[in-house]
Design a protein around this motif. Structure first.
Motif, PDB file in Angstrom:
ATOM      1  N   LEU A  88       0.834  -1.199   0.000  1.00  0.00           N
ATOM      2  CA  LEU A  88       0.000   0.000   0.000  1.00  0.00           C
ATOM      3  C   LEU A  88       0.872   1.255   0.000  1.00  0.00           C
ATOM      4  N   GLY A 115      -3.195  -5.862   3.245  1.00  0.00           N
ATOM      5  CA  GLY A 115      -2.125  -4.872   3.235  1.00  0.00           C
ATOM      6  C   GLY A 115      -1.730  -4.281   4.570  1.00  0.00           C
ATOM      7  N   ASN A 252      -8.819   0.741   1.362  1.00  0.00           N
ATOM      8  CA  ASN A 252      -8.047   0.460   0.152  1.00  0.00           C
ATOM      9  C   ASN A 252      -8.795   0.904  -1.096  1.00  0.00           C
ATOM     10  N   GLU A 256      -6.304   3.582  -2.395  1.00  0.00           N
ATOM     11  CA  GLU A 256      -5.209   2.940  -3.135  1.00  0.00           C
ATOM     12  C   GLU A 256      -5.231   3.327  -4.612  1.00  0.00           C
TER      13      GLU A 256
END
Length: 256
Positions: A88, A115, A252, A256
């Motif tokens: 990440l 992650g 995420n 991300e």
């Protein structure tokens, strides 16, 4: 060393974890059970390329250079080196209320796949598991670390998460970065609303998940005083082994 799959220009390759001590210059040494897995199980040939990760964020493209079957040892030649692409862009730390049974195993396994870089178990007011009464906590931490390593290998992580020794939540007095607590009595303030307020680059996110009994209101108030924001994960009450996974996945997706 456990095998996964990597890619080189669309071609699937085997992927392994080794310790940095096994890497020496442009060579990597593989011994014992790891040798058996590569040669006897996967039957990797001398011309076949594969990837190795040192667990510190660096990947290596390799080929077998020399085998010594009688010693269960081989030397691999490093063809290329590059940063792992599967971490990440921020450090994700899970503060998890100690849960009973095998729930912590599941939390660490799934969290690693999503992650998380650090797991910090804690005891709080409504924990069923108590540190002073648990004489096997050291062995549990050791097992949890092994679970994290195995999950990191299977999910092709570039680093192995660290499982910290459990702490008392009451001793937590400061946190670096952004901090969120999933609180069942918070109904209005969502993760989406919290993330939208983050106008600067985030280098670390701490998420706090309560044990089976949840958080005490006083605990939440104390955490808010050190900068932790309480958020809702929706209308339904999630189990402790579910809440952290859901929050990580949502973060995420958003960042991300």
């Amino acid at each position: 060393m456990v095998c996964c799959c990597g890619k080189e220009k669309g071609r699937i390759m085997h992927y392994f974890f080794v310790s940095p001590e096994q890497i020496n210059g442009d060579k990597i040494e593989v011994t014992g059970e790891n040798f058996h897995h590569m040669i006897d199980v996967l039957r990797i040939g001398k011309q076949e390329k594969f990837e190795v990760c040192d667990g510190k964020g660096k990947d290596y493209l390799c080929q077998i250079d020399e085998q010594k079957p009688s010693e269960k040892r081989l030397t691999a030649c490093i063809l290329d080196t590059y940063p792992s692409e599967n971490e990440l862009p921020y450090r994700l730390v899970l503060y998890q209320g100690l849960a009973k049974g095998k729930k912590m195993d599941e939390i660490i396994q799934k969290g690693t796949e999503l992650g998380i870089s650090d797991f910090v178990p804690f005891e709080s007011k409504f924990c069923v598991v108590h540190l002073k009464e648990d004489k096997t906590i050291e062995k549990k931490v050791e097992r949890w670390q092994k679970i994290a390593k195995s999950a990191a290998q299977q999910s092709k992580r570039g680093r192995v998460p660290r499982v910290h020794h459990p702490i008392m939540l009451s001793n937590l007095d400061q946190l670096h970065g952004k901090s969120l607590i999933a609180y069942e009595n918070e109904r209005d303030y969502s993760l989406k609303a919290a993330v939208q307020k983050w106008d600067d680059q985030v280098d670390q996110i701490n998420i706090l998940i309560g044990p089976e009994g949840g958080f005490d209101e006083e605990e939440v108030s104390i955490l808010e005083n050190i900068g932790v924001e309480r958020i809702s994960l929706g209308k339904r009450i999630l189990r402790t082994e579910t809440a952290g996974v859901v929050l990580c996945a949502q973060l995420n997706y958003a960042l991300e």
